[in-house]
Write an enzyme that holds these catalytic residues in place. Sequence first.
Site, PDB file in Angstrom:
ATOM      1  CE1 TYR A 111      -3.908   2.237   0.705  1.00 44.36           C
ATOM      2  CE2 TYR A 111      -2.336   3.183   2.302  1.00 44.36           C
ATOM      3  CZ  TYR A 111      -3.872   3.069   1.594  1.00 44.36           C
ATOM      4  OH  TYR A 111      -4.760   4.115   1.774  1.00 44.36           O
ATOM      5  N   GLY A 139      -1.868   0.825  23.231  1.00 43.60           N
ATOM      6  CA  GLY A 139      -2.840   1.796  22.622  1.00 43.60           C
ATOM      7  C   GLY A 139      -2.644   3.050  22.750  1.00 43.60           C
ATOM      8  CD  GLN A 158      -1.620   2.038  18.931  1.00 47.28           C
ATOM      9  OE1 GLN A 158      -1.080   2.159  20.060  1.00 47.28           O
ATOM     10  NE2 GLN A 158      -2.006   1.240  18.338  1.00 47.28           N
ATOM     11  CB  THR A 159      -1.044   9.491  18.179  1.00 45.39           C
ATOM     12  OG1 THR A 159      -0.076   9.806  17.256  1.00 45.39           O
ATOM     13  CG2 THR A 159      -0.748   9.740  19.776  1.00 45.39           C
ATOM     14  CG  PHE A 208     -12.308   1.066  18.924  1.00 47.75           C
ATOM     15  CD1 PHE A 208     -11.427  -0.331  18.417  1.00 47.75           C
ATOM     16  CD2 PHE A 208     -11.437   2.197  19.477  1.00 47.75           C
ATOM     17  CE1 PHE A 208     -10.310  -0.522  18.942  1.00 47.75           C
ATOM     18  CE2 PHE A 208      -9.825   1.835  19.657  1.00 47.75           C
ATOM     19  CZ  PHE A 208      -9.429   0.574  19.456  1.00 47.75           C
ATOM     20  CE  LYS A 229      -3.498   4.968  -2.406  1.00 40.33           C
ATOM     21  NZ  LYS A 229      -4.700   5.469  -2.776  1.00 40.33           N
ATOM     22  CB  SER A 250     -15.672   0.871  11.089  1.00 40.81           C
ATOM     23  OG  SER A 250     -14.382   0.682  10.552  1.00 40.81           O
TER      24      SER A 250
END
Length: 312
Positions: free
Chosen positions: A144, A206, A208-209, A190, A148, A188
């Site tokens: 990906y 959790g 990570q941002t 969550f 791109k 989607s």
Amino acid sequence: MKRILVTGGAGFIGSHLCKRLLCEGHEVICLDNYFTGSKSNIIQLLDHPYFELVRHDVTEPYYAEVDEIYNLACPASPVHYQYNPIKTMKTSVIGAINMLGLAKRVKAKILQASTSEVYGDPIVHPQTESYWGNVNPIGPRSCYDEGKRCAETLFVDYHRQNHVAIKIARIFNTYGPHMHPQDGRVVSNFIVQALKGEAITIFGDGTQTRSFQYVDDLIEGLIRLMASDVSFTGPVNIGNAQEFTMIELAETILSITGSTSQIRFMPLPQDDPKQRQPDVSLAYANLNNWKAQIDLETGLYNTIGYFNELLK
Ligand code: NAD
Ligand code: UDP
Ligand code: UDP
């Protein structure tokens, strides 16, 4: 009235774009192979006299007379783009060549839906367009990310060599109605888990941002980019600058839904970027003071309403 081709038009973002373009009085050709998109996303547009739906794969040549092209065709969720990585790469690269060939032949303006993934796991924070990124060329996300990146190269080279009028949008994490319930992306996942009372799956610890943009803000940015001065090609970041950890996202979704779902920590996928936040000053300066208007709570509220209806 323009005739506008939207590849990937039956997908999440594409369906919102088709609707907006029809509302503005244009004729829309929606092209899709339905890999991750669905007719249900555009079912309300099917009766519109200026809407045309074409089942087609962008890796095959396509001929039509159009004024503008939005090239969105490509699976965007890690689960789906890793399902057949060779096909993902072909879609980005051969798809870009075909759409650029079409744009060149009919002298159409063409916009590429690029991504914040071109920055990989970024060392520069927040990310500006001048940052070249930190991308693994041989990892599970590479089909990906590198696809791109190659598409961006093709766009810029068709511009330099063949004078094709190009626009490159680097889209940051976008969410909203029409995301597939099994799409696999975090918002989607969550929401569906919270509504079904299932455990919320947080990958890693959790911390990570990501910076989440509501789809209406993105569509406004894409329309303004297409209409911008011909000399402004991008790449330009289109995203919401508010940054959240995945724990914060889970807590916000639990609070809005009132769900009692537990949180389950699961292994972090390989090469998962640790942080991501757009610097949007270039978009603000060149796209009539564009910046995201919809905050996370408002956007999530709308999206939860959509999934609530869908899951009934
Ligand atoms: P999506 O998966 O809902 O939409 C992609 C659409 O492209 C689907 O309808 C799919 O069937 C179609 N498609 C895939 N391969 C195709 C092919 N070979 N030929 C024709 N159609 C094909 O994803 P989305 O979130 O709507 O993403 C749209 C575009 O925006 C993608 O190019 C994606 O890379 C880019 N983008 C999205 C985000 C985001 O957060 N949603 C972020 C960055 C970039
Ligand atoms: N192409 C297309 N539609 C068109 C014109 C071209 O799908 O209306 C495709 C065609 O398959 C071609 C590709 O775009 O291979 C690149 O076109 P270009 O003119 O740049 O290259 P060439 O035809 O010389 O290979
Ligand atoms: N993620 C998560 N739980 C999930 C799905 C994703 O914690 O059920 C994490 C994922 O590891 C990543 C972040 O959420 O750190 C965003 O993932 P997504 O697939 O939505 O987008 P991307 O990684 O491409 O930005």
